[in-house]
Design a protein around this motif. Structure first.
Motif, PDB file in Angstrom:
ATOM      1  N   ASP A 181      31.748  34.794  51.463  1.00 21.35           N
ATOM      2  CA  ASP A 181      30.977  35.308  51.471  1.00 21.35           C
ATOM      3  C   ASP A 181      31.963  36.633  51.070  1.00 21.35           C
ATOM      4  O   ASP A 181      32.440  36.561  51.851  1.00 21.35           O
ATOM      5  N   PRO A 182      32.067  37.239  49.548  1.00 20.32           N
ATOM      6  CA  PRO A 182      32.649  38.329  49.620  1.00 20.32           C
ATOM      7  C   PRO A 182      32.692  39.537  51.107  1.00 20.32           C
ATOM      8  O   PRO A 182      33.563  40.142  51.421  1.00 20.32           O
ATOM      9  N   ASP A 183      31.526  39.598  51.560  1.00 20.29           N
ATOM     10  CA  ASP A 183      30.891  40.820  52.251  1.00 20.29           C
ATOM     11  C   ASP A 183      32.398  40.720  53.526  1.00 20.29           C
ATOM     12  O   ASP A 183      32.552  40.979  54.602  1.00 20.29           O
ATOM     13  N   MET A 184      31.945  39.459  54.313  1.00 18.20           N
ATOM     14  CA  MET A 184      32.056  38.620  54.965  1.00 18.20           C
ATOM     15  C   MET A 184      33.750  38.339  55.175  1.00 18.20           C
ATOM     16  O   MET A 184      34.682  38.307  56.620  1.00 18.20           O
ATOM     17  N   ALA A 185      34.350  38.168  53.891  1.00 19.96           N
ATOM     18  CA  ALA A 185      35.768  38.047  53.558  1.00 19.96           C
ATOM     19  C   ALA A 185      36.323  39.136  54.048  1.00 19.96           C
ATOM     20  O   ALA A 185      36.955  39.734  54.854  1.00 19.96           O
ATOM     21  N   LEU A 186      36.125  40.542  54.167  1.00 19.38           N
ATOM     22  CA  LEU A 186      36.158  41.867  53.876  1.00 19.38           C
ATOM     23  C   LEU A 186      36.288  41.936  55.116  1.00 19.38           C
ATOM     24  O   LEU A 186      37.676  42.545  55.801  1.00 19.38           O
ATOM     25  N   ILE A 187      35.483  41.672  55.385  1.00 20.68           N
ATOM     26  CA  ILE A 187      35.227  41.943  57.318  1.00 20.68           C
ATOM     27  C   ILE A 187      35.968  40.743  58.012  1.00 20.68           C
ATOM     28  O   ILE A 187      37.117  41.496  58.897  1.00 20.68           O
ATOM     29  N   MET A 188      36.746  39.792  57.715  1.00 20.32           N
ATOM     30  CA  MET A 188      37.494  38.853  57.837  1.00 20.32           C
ATOM     31  C   MET A 188      39.364  39.570  58.187  1.00 20.32           C
ATOM     32  O   MET A 188      39.313  39.793  59.473  1.00 20.32           O
ATOM     33  N   GLY A 270      36.305  40.016  46.993  1.00 23.36           N
ATOM     34  CA  GLY A 270      35.574  40.871  48.138  1.00 23.36           C
ATOM     35  C   GLY A 270      36.939  41.706  48.512  1.00 23.36           C
ATOM     36  O   GLY A 270      36.655  42.541  49.395  1.00 23.36           O
ATOM     37  N   THR A 271      38.096  41.140  48.643  1.00 19.47           N
ATOM     38  CA  THR A 271      39.440  41.754  49.483  1.00 19.47           C
ATOM     39  C   THR A 271      39.975  42.512  47.997  1.00 19.47           C
ATOM     40  O   THR A 271      41.113  42.405  48.943  1.00 19.47           O
ATOM     41  N   ASN A 272      39.892  42.381  46.763  1.00 20.22           N
ATOM     42  CA  ASN A 272      40.978  42.977  46.115  1.00 20.22           C
ATOM     43  C   ASN A 272      41.036  44.441  46.129  1.00 20.22           C
ATOM     44  O   ASN A 272      40.376  45.247  45.388  1.00 20.22           O
ATOM     45  N   ALA A 273      41.839  45.419  46.832  1.00 16.20           N
ATOM     46  CA  ALA A 273      42.759  46.383  46.888  1.00 16.20           C
ATOM     47  C   ALA A 273      42.846  46.333  45.228  1.00 16.20           C
ATOM     48  O   ALA A 273      43.822  45.613  45.570  1.00 16.20           O
ATOM     49  N   LEU A 274      43.487  48.188  45.818  1.00 17.16           N
ATOM     50  CA  LEU A 274      44.667  48.565  44.156  1.00 17.16           C
ATOM     51  C   LEU A 274      45.964  47.501  44.582  1.00 17.16           C
ATOM     52  O   LEU A 274      45.660  46.822  43.975  1.00 17.16           O
ATOM     53  N   ILE A 275      46.531  47.270  45.573  1.00 15.90           N
ATOM     54  CA  ILE A 275      47.846  46.791  45.711  1.00 15.90           C
ATOM     55  C   ILE A 275      47.421  45.307  45.077  1.00 15.90           C
ATOM     56  O   ILE A 275      48.009  44.516  44.688  1.00 15.90           O
ATOM     57  N   PHE A 276      46.697  44.405  46.026  1.00 14.64           N
ATOM     58  CA  PHE A 276      46.089  43.291  45.626  1.00 14.64           C
ATOM     59  C   PHE A 276      45.630  42.709  44.116  1.00 14.64           C
ATOM     60  O   PHE A 276      45.446  42.302  43.949  1.00 14.64           O
ATOM     61  N   GLU A 277      44.613  44.220  43.493  1.00 15.62           N
ATOM     62  CA  GLU A 277      44.437  44.148  42.563  1.00 15.62           C
ATOM     63  C   GLU A 277      45.356  44.307  41.475  1.00 15.62           C
ATOM     64  O   GLU A 277      45.426  43.270  39.951  1.00 15.62           O
ATOM     65  N   SER A 278      46.326  44.710  41.481  1.00 17.14           N
ATOM     66  CA  SER A 278      47.343  44.706  40.784  1.00 17.14           C
ATOM     67  C   SER A 278      47.941  43.520  40.334  1.00 17.14           C
ATOM     68  O   SER A 278      48.533  42.885  39.697  1.00 17.14           O
ATOM     69  N   TYR A 279      48.289  43.079  41.732  1.00 12.79           N
ATOM     70  CA  TYR A 279      48.691  41.771  41.618  1.00 12.79           C
ATOM     71  C   TYR A 279      48.081  40.329  40.885  1.00 12.79           C
ATOM     72  O   TYR A 279      48.318  38.989  40.355  1.00 12.79           O
ATOM     73  N   LEU A 280      46.484  40.403  41.512  1.00 16.86           N
ATOM     74  CA  LEU A 280      45.759  39.432  40.698  1.00 16.86           C
ATOM     75  C   LEU A 280      46.419  39.836  38.830  1.00 16.86           C
ATOM     76  O   LEU A 280      45.743  38.775  38.196  1.00 16.86           O
ATOM     77  N   GLN A 281      45.776  41.088  38.689  1.00 22.11           N
ATOM     78  CA  GLN A 281      45.802  41.187  37.003  1.00 22.11           C
ATOM     79  C   GLN A 281      47.229  40.506  36.530  1.00 22.11           C
ATOM     80  O   GLN A 281      47.524  40.347  35.107  1.00 22.11           O
ATOM     81  N   ALA A 282      48.016  41.072  37.125  1.00 17.33           N
ATOM     82  CA  ALA A 282      49.650  40.810  36.355  1.00 17.33           C
ATOM     83  C   ALA A 282      49.787  39.520  36.868  1.00 17.33           C
ATOM     84  O   ALA A 282      50.294  38.127  35.239  1.00 17.33           O
ATOM     85  N   PHE A 283      49.656  38.574  37.800  1.00 16.95           N
ATOM     86  CA  PHE A 283      50.090  37.555  38.084  1.00 16.95           C
ATOM     87  C   PHE A 283      49.172  36.555  38.595  1.00 16.95           C
ATOM     88  O   PHE A 283      49.172  34.913  39.592  1.00 16.95           O
ATOM     89  N   GLY A 284      47.983  36.422  38.715  1.00 18.95           N
ATOM     90  CA  GLY A 284      46.194  35.421  38.913  1.00 18.95           C
ATOM     91  C   GLY A 284      46.090  35.434  37.934  1.00 18.95           C
ATOM     92  O   GLY A 284      43.859  34.521  37.742  1.00 18.95           O
ATOM     93  N   GLY A 285      46.754  34.875  36.597  1.00 19.83           N
ATOM     94  CA  GLY A 285      46.148  34.008  35.450  1.00 19.83           C
ATOM     95  C   GLY A 285      45.632  35.768  34.535  1.00 19.83           C
ATOM     96  O   GLY A 285      44.746  34.790  33.359  1.00 19.83           O
ATOM     97  N   TYR A 286      45.307  36.815  35.343  1.00 19.39           N
ATOM     98  CA  TYR A 286      45.801  37.503  33.426  1.00 19.39           C
ATOM     99  C   TYR A 286      46.234  38.009  32.857  1.00 19.39           C
ATOM    100  O   TYR A 286      45.906  38.269  31.717  1.00 19.39           O
ATOM    101  N   SER A 287      47.708  37.760  33.419  1.00 17.76           N
ATOM    102  CA  SER A 287      48.594  38.667  32.908  1.00 17.76           C
ATOM    103  C   SER A 287      48.724  40.134  32.317  1.00 17.76           C
ATOM    104  O   SER A 287      49.273  40.094  31.346  1.00 17.76           O
TER     105      SER A 287
END
Length: 321
Positions: A181-188, A270-287
């Motif tokens: 659950d994205p909302d519960m993941a952020l709370i966690m 649900g937890t893709n804050a800016l720094i995590f989103e930057s990582y996902l865009q580069a190394f999370g499969g999007y390249s």
């Protein structure tokens, strides 16, 4: 017989004063010691300045340049697209969602860590047996590895075999799907982040409490002020420098939180804050290296703006003793 020179007299018999003024005053020459001090300063500072320029400012400028490219990670070619990456970030739903998650995560974790840290510091600011062990136990999570902390708390939040699910079943409740659950993941992740940084805020506040002037508190006590009134009218205003310091440091740390988010929610749903989103865009499969660099620049500008605003406006309300 020696002749002594006498000053010439004027017609009235007065002797004029001779003033010797140089037409070109001498410029002070740099002494040998000053030159030596300058050389010593350069010898000590130049290596540090060089390292900062190479490993801080050069990557920063390079990242800003990369943010203006349409570049796939690993590709040998890239197209210059100007500000298109920034336009995409601020106009797409994914970019705005990342900004919203970043703001929520930062506000909750900073406010929760500072408030609970202050309450814990008040509890630890007492002379009772075992208080030293309690202080060490409170600070210990802050120095633990974020990866280890995330793995342990994943087991606690496990909906089938976790400790939290066991206690919830004891009272007739079912465990939420924390990770799915994205909302519960952020709370966690916010709960775990507050727990991990709680000891840091508590120890800093404890140092501030122990440095308060005891004569002022004793005078207020003699005037009939109770513990609650002394805290709100004396202790809390005098703790404003400590609060200001914690506000800056915890906010900057929360904006750059990555390890817990990466370990506890690898997909970033649900937890893709800016720094995590930057990582996902580069190394999370999007390249998408260029788009990832643009998100990093946005985060950098946010950090600069928040720091300047805090120093410029919040510090005016700080009461230094």
């Amino acid at each position: 017989m020696s002749r002594t020179a006498t000053p010439e007299k004027t017609a009235g018999g007065a002797t004029p004063e001779k003033t010797v003024e140089s037409k070109h005053p001498r410029r002070p020459r740099t002494s040998r010691r000053s030159r030596r001090d300058a050389l010593v300063f350069l010898a000590l500072a130049l290596p540090n300045i060089t390292l900062i320029a190479l490993f801080t400012y050069r990557p920063l400028l390079t990242n800003i340049y990369y943010s203006m490219l349409d570049w796939t990670l690993g590709s040998t070619s890239a197209a210059f697209i100007g500000l298109d990456n920034y336009k995409e970030f601020f106009t797409s739903s994914a970019g705005l969602t990342s900004l919203r998650i970043t703001i929520i995560f930062t506000l909750v974790t900073v406010g929760g860590s500072m408030l609970l840290g202050l309450l814990l510091a008040l509890a630890l600011n007492s002379r009772i047996p075992g208080v030293t062990i309690a202080r060490s136990a409170a600070f210990a999570p802050y120095v633990l590895s974020g990866v280890g902390v995330g793995l342990v708390w994943l087991f606690i939040f496990d909906p089938s075999f976790g400790v939290l699910a066991y206690f919830l079943r004891m009272i007739g409740l079912s465990s939420p799907q924390w990770v799915l659950d994205p909302d519960m993941a952020l709370i966690m992740v916010m709960v775990v982040y507050i727990w991990k940084n709680l000891g840091y805020c508590a120890i800093v506040y404890l140092g501030g409490l122990q440095s308060l002037p005891t004569d002022v508190l004793q005078a207020a006590s003699l005037d009939g002020a109770g513990p609650v009134r002394r805290f709100w009218t004396i202790s809390l205003p005098l703790l404003s420098p400590t609060t200001f310091f914690l506000l800056i440091t915890t906010m900057l740390n929360s904006l750059q939180a990555f390890d817990l988010l990466r370990i506890m929610t690898p997909t970033g749903r649900g937890t893709n804050a800016l720094i995590f989103e930057s990582y996902l865009q580069a190394f999370g499969g999007y390249s998408r290296a260029g788009y990832s660099a643009a998100i990093s620049v946005v985060l950098f500008v946010m950090l600069i703006v928040i720091t300047v605003v805090q120093i410029r406006y919040v510090e005016k309300k700080v009461h230094y003793a």
